[in-house]
Design a protein around this motif. Sequence first.
Motif, mmCIF file in Angstrom:
data_model
loop_
_atom_site.group_PDB
_atom_site.id
_atom_site.type_symbol
_atom_site.label_atom_id
_atom_site.label_comp_id
_atom_site.label_asym_id
_atom_site.label_seq_id
_atom_site.Cartn_x
_atom_site.Cartn_y
_atom_site.Cartn_z
ATOM 1 N N LEU A 95 0.967 6.067 -1.752
ATOM 2 C CA LEU A 95 0.864 5.040 -0.718
ATOM 3 C C LEU A 95 2.096 4.136 -0.719
ATOM 4 C CD1 LEU A 95 -2.900 4.033 -1.076
ATOM 5 C CD2 LEU A 95 -1.864 5.704 0.493
ATOM 6 N N ASP A 96 2.570 3.787 -1.903
ATOM 7 C CA ASP A 96 3.778 2.952 -1.995
ATOM 8 C C ASP A 96 4.982 3.680 -1.393
ATOM 9 O OD1 ASP A 96 2.339 0.961 -3.237
ATOM 10 O OD2 ASP A 96 3.025 1.457 -5.267
ATOM 11 N N THR A 97 5.035 4.990 -1.590
ATOM 12 C CA THR A 97 6.158 5.773 -1.078
ATOM 13 C C THR A 97 6.200 5.755 0.448
ATOM 14 O OG1 THR A 97 6.158 7.241 -3.008
ATOM 15 C CG2 THR A 97 7.197 8.069 -1.004
ATOM 16 N N VAL A 98 5.056 6.009 1.084
ATOM 17 C CA VAL A 98 5.059 6.044 2.547
ATOM 18 C C VAL A 98 5.158 4.640 3.141
ATOM 19 C CG1 VAL A 98 3.870 8.245 2.656
ATOM 20 C CG2 VAL A 98 2.528 6.149 2.662
ATOM 21 N N ARG A 99 4.602 3.656 2.467
ATOM 22 C CA ARG A 99 4.763 2.268 2.935
ATOM 23 C C ARG A 99 6.235 1.872 2.869
ATOM 24 N NH1 ARG A 99 0.937 -0.914 4.614
ATOM 25 N NH2 ARG A 99 -1.167 -0.960 3.719
ATOM 26 N N GLY A 100 6.927 2.349 1.852
ATOM 27 C CA GLY A 100 8.345 2.051 1.720
ATOM 28 C C GLY A 100 9.169 2.619 2.851
ATOM 29 N N LYS A 101 8.601 3.565 3.596
ATOM 30 C CA LYS A 101 9.274 4.137 4.752
ATOM 31 C C LYS A 101 8.836 3.460 6.048
ATOM 32 C CE LYS A 101 9.883 8.670 2.588
ATOM 33 N NZ LYS A 101 9.696 10.137 2.710
ATOM 34 N N GLY A 102 8.088 2.367 5.909
ATOM 35 C CA GLY A 102 7.675 1.599 7.084
ATOM 36 C C GLY A 102 6.466 2.148 7.813
ATOM 37 N N MET A 103 5.649 2.966 7.143
ATOM 38 C CA MET A 103 4.495 3.575 7.805
ATOM 39 C C MET A 103 3.206 2.800 7.537
ATOM 40 S SD MET A 103 5.133 7.640 7.114
ATOM 41 C CE MET A 103 6.728 8.410 7.401
ATOM 42 N N ARG A 104 2.394 2.658 8.577
ATOM 43 C CA ARG A 104 1.045 2.112 8.420
ATOM 44 C C ARG A 104 0.169 3.167 7.773
ATOM 45 N NH1 ARG A 104 -1.861 0.539 13.427
ATOM 46 N NH2 ARG A 104 -3.037 -0.857 12.045
#
Length: 227
Positions: free
Chosen positions: A85-94
Amino acid sequence: MPMSRSRFEKFKQVLRQRQHDMTVVTDQVHKAQNISAMIRTADAVGIPEVHMVKPVRGHLVYHNTAGGSGRFVSTRVHPDIQTALDTVRGKGMRLLAAAWSDNAVSYRDMDYTQPFALVMGAEKYGLSETAMEAADAHLTIPMIGMVESYNVSVAAAIILQEAMHQRMRSGHYDLPDPTDAASRKQLFRWAQPKMAAYCDRHNLPYPDLDEDGDLIPPEDPAYRGAL
């Protein structure tokens, strides 16, 4: 075997329409048929990369075969859901979690034209508490039968088809040919997988391709082992 012009053009079209701000996160999904089906769906809607979390119970079973969709969709395995989750959030994704809750909304009422990661839970246990709490929204798929839920891969396909529909209407797939180095390398890997593997193994730069996607034989003797 020479590359056909039509197949090379198909590779370029697929690469051009990839949606780098859309992905799937599997929260301890472990059955090979479900993972393979979700990767197939990811390819169909233009997702370039799927994130998977190792299950606590059992093993993550997935065989990435060169001839299937796994060749065109990369997979990234994470040790736990928080890391994913941290990885995809770091890419600006909801984070959009497919799960029922008091605040859940119908999947058709969500805006998928913004960057998002669809989080899918394990076959028997569903989403982890960590994923449920971290999600920006919970999505449900209306049902009128006796069963309480769809198969995880079917649910992902239903939601992602709606996402593709919305993105098509908004022009998200009408993109120019990518010119960055990463995209050129990806195109070469699809068109010339054996040469790409040889170059990667020997730390060699990828040779040039002609307009049909066929290899232009390099003069450097370092490549002779693959020609």
